[in-house]
Structure formats: C-alpha cells, structure tokens
Design an enzyme around this catalytic site. Structure first.
Site, short mmCIF file in Angstrom:
data_model
loop_
_atom_site.label_atom_id
_atom_site.label_comp_id
_atom_site.label_asym_id
_atom_site.label_seq_id
_atom_site.Cartn_x
_atom_site.Cartn_y
_atom_site.Cartn_z
CB ALA A 1 -0.92 -0.01 1.21
CE1 TYR A 2 5.87 5.33 2.64
CE2 TYR A 2 7.12 4.10 1.00
CZ TYR A 2 6.97 5.20 1.81
OH TYR A 2 7.92 6.20 1.79
CB SER B 1 37.65 12.40 17.87
OG SER B 1 37.96 12.51 16.51
CD GLU C 1 23.98 8.66 22.65
OE1 GLU C 1 23.53 9.71 23.16
OE2 GLU C 1 24.69 8.64 21.63
CE LYS D 1 33.71 4.83 19.07
NZ LYS D 1 33.89 4.34 17.69
CG ASP E 1 32.32 0.00 12.55
OD1 ASP E 1 32.95 1.05 12.28
OD2 ASP E 1 32.74 -1.13 12.25
NE ARG F 1 34.96 13.67 13.59
CZ ARG F 1 36.29 13.61 13.53
NH1 ARG F 1 36.87 12.99 12.53
NH2 ARG F 1 37.04 14.17 14.46
CD GLU G 1 28.29 6.69 13.09
OE1 GLU G 1 29.34 6.08 12.86
OE2 GLU G 1 28.26 7.80 13.68
CE1 TYR H 1 26.49 10.95 17.26
CE2 TYR H 1 25.52 9.22 15.93
CZ TYR H 1 26.55 10.09 16.18
OH TYR H 1 27.65 10.12 15.36
CE LYS I 1 36.83 1.64 19.58
NZ LYS I 1 37.73 1.99 18.45
CB CYS J 1 45.93 -12.17 -16.95
SG CYS J 1 44.95 -13.48 -16.17
CB CYS K 1 45.24 -16.05 -19.93
SG CYS K 1 44.71 -14.33 -19.87
CB CYS L 1 42.32 -10.63 -17.05
SG CYS L 1 42.71 -11.73 -18.42
CB CYS M 1 41.44 -15.55 -19.14
SG CYS M 1 42.05 -15.69 -17.45
#
Length: 756
Positions: free
Chosen positions: A69-70, A115, A146, A148, A150, A169, A205, A257, A396, A487, A490, A503, A509
């Site tokens: 529907a959306y 940072s 919160e 962290k 990646d 950033r 993020e 955040y 961490k 290559c 070959c 190649c 090849c």
C-alpha cells in the site's frame, strides 16, 4: 521520560480528512482525469501521508499500512507530480536520486564535529568519571549511554523544518557536501515534525543494516560484482557516490544522537527585538525565514564560535542529552532503542557489558558504547579540547582484529575478469574464526597500505563478513607489492577502470572460463557441475573455448575422468538436455553480461520479447527498460560489441547445444479493432486499467488517457470521472458500459473470456 526514548505514541500530525493515512484509498482515478486543482490537493495529501508512514515505519517501528500500500501511494505521488509538474525539493519522491555531480564539494561545519576519547579498559572509564567530577567540583553526574555505531558520522542541517544540507565529518572542521546523497536515505526526513527550532543542526550515523548488507552483497555477486568487505566501507563508499541514483539503490539507514546547534527566533528574542550574545547576525540572516541556507548557517557558525555553544538556552527540551534524544522522535528523527540514562559510572560500565553480550544479535555494527554527561550546563563547563569533547567517552569492545604476517600475495581472476589481490596469512584467530587469507581489494589499496610479502599486518573482521587487511603494523619488506602488468593465468594485458584491474583475455583466460561455466550452469539450474567440476573440465580441455563447449562434451570421455563415472556423465547429459530452450530471461542472465543478474535479465526479456530484438537494439534502447540505467546499459552495449561474445551467443543458439531461448509468454495479436481509439474512465470489475488498455491494443486499437475528436469510444466504469464524460459529450464520442464494451469486442471476434 521512559527508560527508552523510543517508547513513544505515534503522534498524528496529519489532516483528519486525509484519505491515505489509516485506511488508504488506493482506487485512484486515472491521472488524466484530474484537473490542476484536484492534482494539487491530491499531491498535498499524498506527501503528508507518505511522510506520516515514513515516521511510523522508521522512527516508531510501528507501520499502520502494508508495504504494498505504501509503494502504491509513493508511485501515485510521483505520477501526479510528474504529470502536473508539481515536484518540490523536499518531496518524498526526491529520494530516488538527483543529477550526478563531477565532484563532491566541501562545506564548513556549523559546530566542529570532534572525536571522542576512548579506551577498552574499565579503569580508564572510571578515571574519566573522576576527571568529570573533579572539574564539576564534586557535583552529581548522570550519564546517557548509547551504542557506538560503526558507520559514517554525518551533519545534517534543517532550516524552518526543511532538510537543507548534509556533510560528512571530514577533518572535523570541514566535510564533504553529500546533501543529495543523504536526501535519498528513507530514514532521513525531508521535513521535521512537530514544534521544532527554526534552525536545527544534528549529528547522526549513516550505516547499512546487517541483513540489508548481506542481501545486497548477494545481489552484487549475482550480477558478477565483487562483494563489499564490510558494512562500514560500503556505507562510506555509497555516501560518496557522485551519482545520487546509485546511492538511492543501496540500503542506507541513519540513527540520530546529538544536537550540534539549534536556534529559534522566538527563543532568541528575534520576534520582539530582544538581544542575545552572538544573535544579531543570526537574526539579521534569518529575516523572518527569508535567508539563504549558506548565509544563515554561516551566521550560526560565527555565533557558536563566539559563545562556545550552539544551542539557545531558551529552546525547551534541550537542557539535557536525555531530553534531547526524547525530542528527536517528536521531530521525526530516528533514535536507537537501546539508548539509556544511568545514575553513575558503574551503571554505565554495566551497560557496556550488557550491550557486548547482545552485540551479535543487533542488526547494525557497533564497536562499543558512548557515555555522555547528561546535563547540558555541565557539558558547557567541561568544554572541549582541540580534538575531544571533555564530557563524552567511548568505552570500546575488545577489537575483532588480530596481527599476523603476510606470507604471500596472490591475484585471483573473477568471472568478469576483475583481478583481486589476496593476502595469504599465517593463520590467526579473529573473532572466533581462523583466518588464513584476507582481501587487499585492489592495486590502489595495496599502495595506500604499503603492504608487501613479509609485512606484519592488522586483520579486521567486522561481523560475519570477509576479513581484510586494515593496516601495516610492522614493515619488513621494501615498498609495496608490485601488481602484475599481465594476467597471472593467461598472460593477457591488464587494463584499469579507475582503481580496479581487469584481465583483457576474456574467455580465452581459463580462470574466467571456469567462473563463467560455473555461473552459466548454476543460472540454468544444471546440476552436476559446480566450481570444482568446471575447473576440471577446463583443465582437461573438454571446455576450452567458451561455455558452449559443455554441450559438445562426449559422455564416454567424461566418464573416464577422475571422480566421474558412466552414471554421473549420463546424468549431466540429461541435465543439459533438460536445460535446452530456457526462458529468455534465464539465457540473458546466464551468458554473463556484467551487472545483469536474474532480475535485470527478466526485465530485459519482458521489454524486448525475443533474443534478436535484444541483440539488434541500440545502446539507448536499453535505458528504456525499468531498472536499467546508463551504467548497466553501457555494460550491455560493450558486451554485445565484443565479437567473441556474439560468437558464444550464436553457438549456444544452435539446436545441437542450448537452442533458441523461449520468448516471454506470447501476446495474442490481431487487427479486429485496427484504427479505433478507446479511452477508459472509472473501474471495470475484474480488470485493472492496464489490463483493459492492453486488451484493445493487442487487437490493433489505440488506448489513450484523454478524450478528443479522434476518440471512438469512452468506456465508463464505476465511479467515473466527470472530465472525460464532459469531453465525450463535447466531441460526440459514444459511451459504452463495461458489459456493452465486452459484448462488442466478442462480436468482433476478440476472445475476452480467456483474458478475464
């Protein structure tokens, strides 16, 4: 406030009369039936509804309509906007991507994106807490914890509630302008909700969810591309694409955040002539909301630098980080469900340990937790260094990295000829998995790392993905690995497309031929081959020229090879025979056109109908196919320009091999209605509008969307539009009810019943 900032009710903020919200009306009139006023009204309702459903899905994780529907609402919005030229910059439809750019510009951040100091040692975290309390004269301190993420840190600016700018950033002071790319991310609203500041700059993020990453990698492999190494690199590369339409195709997401800066005319006294430090320039630039974005953000940056802070004290709800996170969903900004406020540093340490325990179950990559002093006033007192916030600390997780030595570097040849360098390693345990080889990606990556045989390197394995060399930690060789100019399989010359080496040998090849044969038989569902058998067939010379050779293999000769016997050889012969005359889509996927996997191949087959039409098409014709853009069209044209590839196709079409591929289901054609023109209005029970149009077009008629003097019949179904009927009366066009329409077609020899 609840323990989780996502424990919220779904505020409405939509018109009570909007028909596309709780129980959307998807029975749209033909767009040609709308007049300008009706189109504008429908577009406003649709935009409001799509934004509401985005909010329910991405922020509250509580959708109220089905995905189908959306999708229908979104497509209808795009159709009406395009037909009546009603596109606007912040429409939800802008998420499909804008025009490509030659390069990404740079912009200065409104507030430096610093940072966060970090450690994986709990004692270091306790030392951070002691420093904070000492600086605050022993005051009580509450922390917000919160995950962290990646991913890729991003600054996004909203002016008067409208999305205006996004930047990476970068070096913390300036970043790359990725406004159009971030616009395509569905969880980034184009307009804020609720009672928001006049200017709001937030930090978030950008990431790719784990499940979406794995699915997208499978798609890449299907179309002959190398998979991405990890979600973070994929997100970073996607966000820096020069073509936003490429970004729009990739599954980016975003968590928010931090408020970096916020300014409100009323809170600053702009509406009553009040004064505030550093506000004069911002008020002048604001000028009732008429300022350019660049001027306003420049003024806000100067104000933030002068006051060492970017938030008006008078803006309600921004006095603590926790309240700030609570406001984000009200504004339509997605936060993380695991954010938590804790009373002391020991509880923060416990939070990190708890999160580490569920890390593998999360659908996004994290590498620790972030602890922030909750009270904004205390944060101002603590201040910043040239690099770090003094009020935040990252605790961490133990790294999923290990150090080992490169014992050799080999260059692998893929199905498309791409050359991929792989580091062979002294085996090492990384994240519970023994790793003995890791990707070096491409020659440019090797040069950047300075990696060579004998060097000590750090290996990273982010989640359940391909290990890769992160950096050289001990240099024991001269220079970096010399990438071969020919290559290794070959001996053909190596050519480059940007940083990627290829190649030029094609199917001459053996390595490419092995991969091509494996892929070819897999797509056509021929059991009994696989990579090992494909390699054996090539090594023994039974398949030596191209994939079509597989049909010429003598069963008796095959049965004499190691690992084969009479039964397995006969089974393969039967499998190959059963695969003859495959659907055209399967054929186009199997021949190995770069970036043409099963889905795109099926679209090409449906569009062109038969193989000759596909082969004879001009390069521009491929772009007329849904899902085929300039890049894929270029790959198709280049593939078909190659005489060797054309020869392979013709060999496969021979009846002694694969034979002619089957066209999509043939469309019955006739001329019973030749020269006539039909227009449809209202709904016809049991038929879609496209179905009845296709029905008359199959038999020689034209089906148009508007009535004119050339129209022969107007077919009037249920709930018809008035415009077409008025036009029919004006031009003396005959009207037909659906039953009379079908009866007339049957009298003329059109088979209607079999099409119902």
């Amino acid at each position: 406030m609840a323990d989780s900032v996502s424990d919220l009710d779904g505020a409405g903020e939509v018109d009570d009369d909007n028909p596309y919200v709780t129980d959307p009306d998807l029975d749209f009139r033909d767009v040609g039936d709308l007049d300008e006023e009706e189109a504008r009204e429908q577009v406003e309702y649709l935009r409001e509804a799509v934004r509401f459903h985005d909010y329910r899905y991405y922020v509250l994780n509580d959708p109220v309509i089905a995905d189908r529907a959306y999708d229908r609402l979104f497509e209808r919005l795009r159709e009406v906007e395009e037909t009546f030229d009603l596109e606007i910059p912040d429409s939800p439809t802008r998420r499909v991507g804008g025009e490509p750019v030659e390069e990404l510009g740079t912009v200065e951040h409104v507030v430096p994106m610093l940072s966060i100091d970090s450690s994986g040692d709990a004692d270091d975290v306790r030392d951070f807490d002691e420093r904070v309390r000492r600086e605050l004269d022993g005051a009580d301190v509450t922390y917000v914890c919160e995950p962290k993420f990646d991913g890729l840190s991003i600054e996004i600016a909203y002016v008067d509630g409208r999305y205006e700018r996004a930047a990476t950033r970068g070096d913390g002071e300036t970043g790359e302008d990725v406004t159009e790319n971030v616009r395509t991310i569905e969880s980034v609203p184009q307009r804020l909700r609720g009672d928001h500041p006049d200017v709001l700059v937030v930090r978030g993020e950008v990431y790719i969810p784990k499940d979406a990453f794995q699915a997208y990698n499978r798609e890449r492999v299907e179309r002959g591309d190398d998979p991405f190494a990890n979600p973070r690199n994929a997100a970073a590369g996607t966000l820096r694409q020069l073509d936003p339409t490429v970004t729009a195709e990739r599954p980016l997401d975003c968590f928010f955040y931090d408020v970096l800066a916020a300014w409100d005319a009323e809170a600053s006294g702009a509406t009553d002539g009040g004064a505030g430090d550093g506000d004069d320039a911002v008020r002048e630039a604001w000028n009732g909301g008429d300022a350019s974005t660049a001027e306003l953000l420049d003024a806000l940056r100067e104000r933030s630098s002068a006051s060492a802070g970017g938030i008006d004290a008078g803006i309600e709800g921004l006095d603590t980080h926790w309240n700030e996170l609570g406001r984000f969903p009200d504004w339509g900004l997605k936060t993380n469900e695991r954010d938590r406020r804790v009373a002391d540093i020991e509880a923060a340490i416990d939070y990190r340990d708890e999160l580490r325990g569920v890390r593998e179950d999360l659908n996004y990559e994290i590498d620790g937790t972030v602890l922030k002093v909750d009270d904004r006033a205390q944060c101002e007192r603590l201040g910043i260094t040239s690099r770090y916030y003094r009020w935040a600390y990252a605790y961490k997780f133990p790294a999923r990295t290990e150090e080992t030595t490169i014992t050799d570097i080999v260059v692998q040849v893929g199905r498309t000829g791409r050359l991929t360098p792989v580091a062979l390693l002294q085996p090492v345990q990384v994240g519970g998995v023994t790793v003995s080889r890791a990707s070096l990606h491409n020659p440019e990556e090797i040069a950047d790392l300075g990696a060579n045989i004998g060097d000590e390197v750090r290996i990273e394995r982010a989640g359940d993905v391909i290990p890769y060399v992160d950096e050289v930690v001990g240099k024991h060789s001269e220079g970096s690995f010399d990438f071969p100019e020919t290559c290794p399989v070959c001996g053909s010359d190596v050519e480059y497309d940007g940083p990627i080496a290829f190649c030029t040998g094609g199917l001459a090849c053996d390595a490419q031929l092995v991969h091509a044969l494996d892929y070819f038989t897999e797509v056509l569902d021929v059991e009994g081959v696989g990579e090992a058998a494909a390699e054996q067939l090539v090594e023994e010379g039974l398949v030596s020229d191209d994939v079509a050779d597989i049909y010429d293999v003598d069963a008796e000769e095959l049965a004499g090879l190691e690992g084969w016997g009479e039964t397995s050889a006969q089974n393969l012969a039967r499998e190959l025979d059963a695969a003859r005359h495959p659907p055209l889509g399967d054929f186009l996927a199997a021949i190995g056109i770069p970036e043409v996997g099963p889905t795109v191949a099926a679209d090409l087959a449906s569009h062109f109908g038969d193989l000759d039409a596909f082969l004879d098409a001009d390069p521009d014709d491929y772009e007329d196919v849904d899902g085929v853009g300039p890049v894929v069209a270029g790959h198709i044209a280049e593939f078909l320009d190659n005489e060797r590839n054309r020869r392979v196709i013709e060999r496969l079409r021979d009846d002694s091999r694969l034979g002619e591929p089957e066209a999509p289901e043939a469309i019955e054609a006739g001329d019973e209605l030749a020269g006539e023109t039909y227009v449809f209005t209202g709904s016809v029970e049991g038929w879609t509008r496209d179905d009845v149009r296709e029905l008359v077009e199959r038999h020689g008629a034209n089906a148009t969307s508007s009535v004119s003097s050339n129209t022969d019949y107007l077919v009037v179904g249920e709930n018809p539009g008035s415009n077409k009927r008025d036009a029919a009366a004006e031009h003396d066009v005959a009207e037909l009810a659906p039953d009379d329409f079908f009866a007339m077609l049957a009298e003329r020899g059109v088979d209607v019943e079999s099409r119902r």
